[in-house]
Design a protein around this motif. Structure first.
Motif, PDB file in Angstrom:
ATOM      1  N   ALA A   1     -23.211  60.102  82.144  1.00 39.80           N
ATOM      2  CA  ALA A   1     -22.618  58.956  81.200  1.00 39.80           C
ATOM      3  C   ALA A   1     -22.800  57.638  82.406  1.00 39.80           C
ATOM      4  N   ALA A   2     -22.657  56.337  81.779  1.00 38.79           N
ATOM      5  CA  ALA A   2     -22.870  55.238  82.261  1.00 38.79           C
ATOM      6  C   ALA A   2     -21.805  54.055  81.733  1.00 38.79           C
ATOM      7  N   ILE A   3     -21.667  53.335  82.317  1.00 39.92           N
ATOM      8  CA  ILE A   3     -20.581  52.149  81.913  1.00 39.92           C
ATOM      9  C   ILE A   3     -21.294  50.676  82.211  1.00 39.92           C
ATOM     10  N   SER A   4     -21.223  49.806  81.697  1.00 43.29           N
ATOM     11  CA  SER A   4     -21.893  48.467  81.882  1.00 43.29           C
ATOM     12  C   SER A   4     -21.106  47.699  82.867  1.00 43.29           C
ATOM     13  N   TRP A   5     -21.360  46.541  83.488  1.00 45.78           N
ATOM     14  CA  TRP A   5     -20.989  46.052  84.547  1.00 45.78           C
ATOM     15  C   TRP A   5     -19.637  45.589  84.190  1.00 45.78           C
ATOM     16  N   SER A   6     -19.110  45.113  83.136  1.00 47.20           N
ATOM     17  CA  SER A   6     -18.004  44.705  82.594  1.00 47.20           C
ATOM     18  C   SER A   6     -17.220  45.626  82.126  1.00 47.20           C
ATOM     19  N   GLY A   7     -17.475  46.879  81.999  1.00 45.59           N
ATOM     20  CA  GLY A   7     -16.826  47.926  81.478  1.00 45.59           C
ATOM     21  C   GLY A   7     -16.609  48.031  79.949  1.00 45.59           C
ATOM     22  N   GLY A   8     -17.343  46.961  79.369  1.00 46.23           N
ATOM     23  CA  GLY A   8     -17.111  46.807  77.850  1.00 46.23           C
ATOM     24  C   GLY A   8     -18.096  47.761  77.038  1.00 46.23           C
ATOM     25  N   ASN A   9     -18.897  48.252  77.630  1.00 52.29           N
ATOM     26  CA  ASN A   9     -19.800  49.383  76.838  1.00 52.29           C
ATOM     27  C   ASN A   9     -20.149  50.562  77.713  1.00 52.29           C
ATOM     28  N   SER A  10     -20.104  51.807  77.492  1.00 52.53           N
ATOM     29  CA  SER A  10     -20.244  52.913  77.861  1.00 52.53           C
ATOM     30  C   SER A  10     -21.331  53.694  77.206  1.00 52.53           C
ATOM     31  N   TYR A  11     -22.085  54.769  77.697  1.00 53.91           N
ATOM     32  CA  TYR A  11     -23.019  55.604  77.135  1.00 53.91           C
ATOM     33  C   TYR A  11     -23.043  56.936  77.811  1.00 53.91           C
ATOM     34  N   TYR A  12     -23.393  57.817  76.756  1.00 49.67           N
ATOM     35  CA  TYR A  12     -23.179  59.382  77.173  1.00 49.67           C
ATOM     36  C   TYR A  12     -24.466  60.066  76.548  1.00 49.67           C
ATOM     37  N   ASP A  13     -24.561  61.179  77.384  1.00 54.04           N
ATOM     38  CA  ASP A  13     -25.201  62.157  76.927  1.00 54.04           C
ATOM     39  C   ASP A  13     -24.707  62.567  75.602  1.00 54.04           C
ATOM     40  N   ASP A  14     -25.530  63.261  74.752  1.00 53.87           N
ATOM     41  CA  ASP A  14     -24.938  63.981  73.696  1.00 53.87           C
ATOM     42  C   ASP A  14     -24.321  65.279  74.033  1.00 53.87           C
ATOM     43  N   SER A  15     -24.567  65.838  75.172  1.00 55.25           N
ATOM     44  CA  SER A  15     -23.751  67.204  75.423  1.00 55.25           C
ATOM     45  C   SER A  15     -22.411  66.805  75.966  1.00 55.25           C
ATOM     46  N   VAL A  16     -22.053  65.696  76.166  1.00 54.84           N
ATOM     47  CA  VAL A  16     -20.720  65.416  76.655  1.00 54.84           C
ATOM     48  C   VAL A  16     -19.980  64.382  75.753  1.00 54.84           C
ATOM     49  N   LYS A  17     -20.586  63.846  74.961  1.00 52.74           N
ATOM     50  CA  LYS A  17     -19.684  63.055  73.862  1.00 52.74           C
ATOM     51  C   LYS A  17     -18.691  63.569  73.304  1.00 52.74           C
ATOM     52  N   GLY A  18     -17.566  62.838  73.254  1.00 54.12           N
ATOM     53  CA  GLY A  18     -16.057  63.296  72.948  1.00 54.12           C
ATOM     54  C   GLY A  18     -15.433  64.320  73.995  1.00 54.12           C
ATOM     55  N   ARG A  19     -15.754  64.589  74.946  1.00 54.57           N
ATOM     56  CA  ARG A  19     -15.144  65.265  75.995  1.00 54.57           C
ATOM     57  C   ARG A  19     -15.237  64.386  77.511  1.00 54.57           C
ATOM     58  N   PHE A  20     -16.158  63.705  77.559  1.00 53.53           N
ATOM     59  CA  PHE A  20     -16.172  62.875  78.903  1.00 53.53           C
ATOM     60  C   PHE A  20     -15.845  61.444  78.485  1.00 53.53           C
ATOM     61  N   THR A  21     -15.160  60.688  79.226  1.00 55.26           N
ATOM     62  CA  THR A  21     -14.923  59.225  79.078  1.00 55.26           C
ATOM     63  C   THR A  21     -15.068  58.479  80.675  1.00 55.26           C
ATOM     64  N   ILE A  22     -15.916  57.678  80.550  1.00 58.31           N
ATOM     65  CA  ILE A  22     -16.130  56.838  82.051  1.00 58.31           C
ATOM     66  C   ILE A  22     -15.579  55.616  81.953  1.00 58.31           C
ATOM     67  N   SER A  23     -15.142  55.245  83.074  1.00 57.21           N
ATOM     68  CA  SER A  23     -14.203  53.948  83.076  1.00 57.21           C
ATOM     69  C   SER A  23     -14.469  53.202  84.508  1.00 57.21           C
ATOM     70  N   ARG A  24     -13.904  52.089  84.631  1.00 61.26           N
ATOM     71  CA  ARG A  24     -14.246  51.330  85.875  1.00 61.26           C
ATOM     72  C   ARG A  24     -13.189  50.475  86.211  1.00 61.26           C
ATOM     73  N   ASP A  25     -12.859  50.222  87.449  1.00 55.97           N
ATOM     74  CA  ASP A  25     -11.934  49.100  87.975  1.00 55.97           C
ATOM     75  C   ASP A  25     -12.525  48.322  88.904  1.00 55.97           C
ATOM     76  N   ASN A  26     -13.135  47.333  88.575  1.00 54.30           N
ATOM     77  CA  ASN A  26     -13.816  46.258  89.364  1.00 54.30           C
ATOM     78  C   ASN A  26     -13.006  45.747  90.669  1.00 54.30           C
TER      79      ASN A  26
END
Length: 128
Positions: free
Chosen positions: A49-74
């Motif tokens: 998974a990855a998350i954009s610099w602002s946290g506004g967009n996230s990206y997941y491998d298909d194998s983890v979509k719906g189960r994993f959530t990425i977030s950040r606190d700058n």
């Protein structure tokens, strides 16, 4: 010097949950997309998974979509990975990394090779 420290891994039963954390220092944290990768036993490191610099967009491998959530606190220079409904195939050493990019999109998809800095990893083991 960039320093990333992952934590939160452990041994859990299938169906369980974990929250991984990655504390970063030595870099302009909010200038980088951040990501999580994992390396299963005997296999190569793979993108999770990855998350954009602002946290506004996230990206997941298909194998983890719906189960994993990425977030950040700058404000805390920390990125998280919430993992639910764990499966035995999720067993791996989980790493966080700082991307050379700030953002991804239709023409640029995240890849392991984008991430230039790594922590030591945190082990996630899922028992069936």
């Amino acid at each position: 010097q960039v320093h990333l420290v992952e934590s939160g891994g452990g041994l859990v039963q299938a169906g369980g949950s974990l929250r991984l954390s990655c504390a970063a220092s030595g870099l302009s944290f909010s200038s980088h997309a951040m990501g999580w990768m994992r390396q299963p036993p005997g296999k190569e490191r793979e993108f999770v998974a990855a998350i954009s610099w602002s946290g506004g967009n996230s990206y997941y491998d298909d194998s983890v979509k719906g189960r994993f959530t990425i977030s950040r606190d700058n404000a805390k220079n920390t990125v998280y990975l919430q993992i639910t409904t764990l499966k035995p195939e999720d067993t791996a050493l989980y790493f966080c990394g700082a991307s050379r990019y700030r953002e991804y999109g239709p023409l640029l998809q995240p890849s392991v090779r984008d991430f230039e800095n790594w922590g030591q990893g945190t082990q996630v083991t899922v028992s069936s």
